[in-house]
Scaffold this motif. Structure first.
Motif, mmCIF file in Angstrom:
data_model
loop_
_atom_site.group_PDB
_atom_site.id
_atom_site.type_symbol
_atom_site.label_atom_id
_atom_site.label_comp_id
_atom_site.label_asym_id
_atom_site.label_seq_id
_atom_site.Cartn_x
_atom_site.Cartn_y
_atom_site.Cartn_z
ATOM 1 N N THR A 1 25.528 -23.402 48.740
ATOM 2 C CA THR A 1 26.861 -23.183 48.180
ATOM 3 C C THR A 1 27.297 -24.389 47.367
ATOM 4 O O THR A 1 26.862 -25.521 47.598
ATOM 5 N N VAL A 2 28.176 -24.128 46.401
ATOM 6 C CA VAL A 2 28.673 -25.182 45.523
ATOM 7 C C VAL A 2 30.197 -25.175 45.535
ATOM 8 O O VAL A 2 30.825 -24.113 45.600
ATOM 9 N N VAL A 3 30.769 -26.365 45.465
ATOM 10 C CA VAL A 3 32.222 -26.491 45.403
ATOM 11 C C VAL A 3 32.654 -26.472 43.940
ATOM 12 O O VAL A 3 31.843 -26.635 43.021
ATOM 13 N N ASP A 4 33.929 -26.285 43.742
ATOM 14 C CA ASP A 4 34.483 -26.235 42.395
ATOM 15 C C ASP A 4 34.258 -27.559 41.671
ATOM 16 O O ASP A 4 34.591 -28.628 42.185
ATOM 17 N N GLY A 5 33.641 -27.481 40.483
ATOM 18 C CA GLY A 5 33.392 -28.677 39.683
ATOM 19 C C GLY A 5 32.084 -29.376 39.997
ATOM 20 O O GLY A 5 31.741 -30.369 39.334
ATOM 21 N N GLU A 6 31.332 -28.874 40.953
ATOM 22 C CA GLU A 6 30.053 -29.497 41.303
ATOM 23 C C GLU A 6 29.059 -29.362 40.144
ATOM 24 O O GLU A 6 29.049 -28.346 39.439
ATOM 25 N N THR A 7 28.237 -30.359 39.953
ATOM 26 C CA THR A 7 27.253 -30.356 38.866
ATOM 27 C C THR A 7 25.836 -30.369 39.430
ATOM 28 O O THR A 7 25.604 -30.760 40.573
ATOM 29 N N MET A 8 24.903 -29.963 38.583
ATOM 30 C CA MET A 8 23.485 -29.947 38.944
ATOM 31 C C MET A 8 22.671 -30.278 37.711
ATOM 32 O O MET A 8 22.898 -29.710 36.636
ATOM 33 N N ASP A 9 21.727 -31.159 37.853
ATOM 34 C CA ASP A 9 20.857 -31.565 36.747
ATOM 35 C C ASP A 9 19.535 -30.814 36.859
ATOM 36 O O ASP A 9 18.812 -30.943 37.840
ATOM 37 N N LEU A 10 19.219 -30.026 35.820
ATOM 38 C CA LEU A 10 17.957 -29.295 35.784
ATOM 39 C C LEU A 10 16.856 -30.108 35.133
ATOM 40 O O LEU A 10 15.705 -29.669 35.093
#
Length: 389
Positions: A121-130
């Motif tokens: 799960t992700v919170v609002d505004g969370e980022t992820m680098d692909l």
């Protein structure tokens, strides 16, 4: 269809459902629909955004046959037309995680019995680098379910918007080319699905305003390579003032109510007020909903059936109450034979509309001079109030 290249490392996948004509056993689909999924390949990770409706899962599996690895499948929204393929994707890629909001996770477990360990799960505004591509997950509750979110991909300026900005239309145009056709389909989609949440959508639009959005990739319909086209339309639909327009949904059993509708229409037109009429015996509710996006006044016209309104008039009232247009005024006209409780029952069906109820006009049998005069006075009141819009 085979996967289609959007730009390097980004592909459209999904299904064109040319023949579907009804959604949720309620919403007409005159132009069919699409279920859009998007495959994004970063230097390190590969992500699939959304899937397709359950009966079409085999199509997206065929499109993925040459994709060796998927690290994440993003479920923006738990409704099966988007998440129907999530279980099959997780089965095909046993190391993949389903990314979603906490609320979406609970819904997907309820609907598909996906093991809890397969989620991230992700919170609002969370980022992820692909790897060279950065995702930002933005929670957008009530667009149009409480668990929904969208994803912004920074380097490419792409907003994966799920249902927001969608249109039920089957088209081979990957990007919007026939703007008139897409505008109508998107407005119908907004009217039928998004309008009840207009105030929340206005806040989401405000939040998205600072983002450099160069492409909008919705889960239904063509992609917007000119995002201002749909962003401006949504701002008008959500926050624009109602138009100088009266919408009259009506049903008439023996002609008396229709005569009243024709009289009111004529009086309004003479006063410079636009009118859109819908015969409820054969209405496309999508067309009615689209008209309600712009209407300043709604007048429901009904005969009396066993002292109450015609069931189809109640249906129109229930529809208006459900989708919550920004109309300012409403009223009721109609005919009866020996007695009627039409006004109370129709008004009771409209609790969600924040409108001023103008004095109704009911007539016994065909409209006489008294009813015609009252309809003329109603037209005066509507025209005066519309000048204040």
């Amino acid at each position: 269809m085979k996967p289609r290249l959007i730009k390097e490392g980004i592909f459209w996948m999904g299904s064109l459902d040319w023949d579907r004509r009804l959604f949720d056993a309620l919403i007409p689909l005159p132009d069919g629909t699409t279920y859009n999924a998007y495959l994004v390949q970063g230097q390190d990770k590969t992500v699939l955004f959304d899937t397709v409706d359950i009966p079409l899962v085999s199509e997206i599996l065929d499109q993925l046959q040459d994709v060796e690895r998927i690290d994440y499948v993003v479920s923006h929204h738990a409704e099966p037309d988007h998440s129907g393929g999530v279980p099959a994707i997780l089965e095909k890629y046993p190391d993949a995680k389903a990314i979603c909001t906490e609320k979406c996770k609970a819904m997907l477990i309820d609907r598909f019995e996906i093991p809890e360990g397969r989620f991230q799960t992700v919170v609002d505004g969370e980022t992820m680098d692909l790897g060279g591509r950065t995702l930002e997950f933005l929670h957008t509750p009530w667009v149009h379910w409480p668990e929904t979110m969208v994803t912004y991909m920074k380097e490419d300026g792409i907003l994966f918007s799920c249902d927001l900005f969608g249109s039920h239309i089957a088209s081979t145009d990957l990007f919007v080319r026939d703007k008139a056709r897409v505008y109508e389909a998107a407005k119908r989609y907004y009217a039928e699905i998004m309008m009840p949440f207009a105030k929340l959508i206005a806040k989401h639009l405000e939040r998205l305003a600072p983002y450099d959005i160069r492409l909008i990739a919705p889960s239904h319909g063509s992609l917007y390579d000119e995002p201002a086209f749909i962003l401006d339309a949504y701002r008008e639909w959500v926050s624009g003032k109602p138009h100088n327009l009266v919408v009259i949904p009506y049903v008439s059993m023996h002609g008396s109510t229709r005569m009243m509708v024709e009289c009111l229409t004529d009086e309004l037109v003479q006063r410079g007020v636009g009118v859109m009429r819908f015969d409820l015996s054969e209405v496309d509710i999508g067309k009615l909903a689209m008209a309600l996006v712009d209407a300043a006044t709604v007048v429901i016209a009904t005969p009396t059936v066993l002292t109450g309104p015609h069931p189809k008039a109640l249906y129109a009232a229930a529809l208006a109450n459900l989708i919550r247009p920004k109309a300012k005024y409403a009223s009721i006209i109609g005919s009866y034979g020996w007695g009627t409780k039409v006004v109370d029952q129709v008004a009771a069906a409209l609790p969600n509309l924040k409108v001023e109820i103008l004095p109704p006009v009911l007539g016994k049998g065909i409209p006489k001079m008294e009813e015609k005069k009252a309809l003329s006075e109603m037209a005066d009141q509507i025209a005066e109030r519309h000048q204040e819009l």
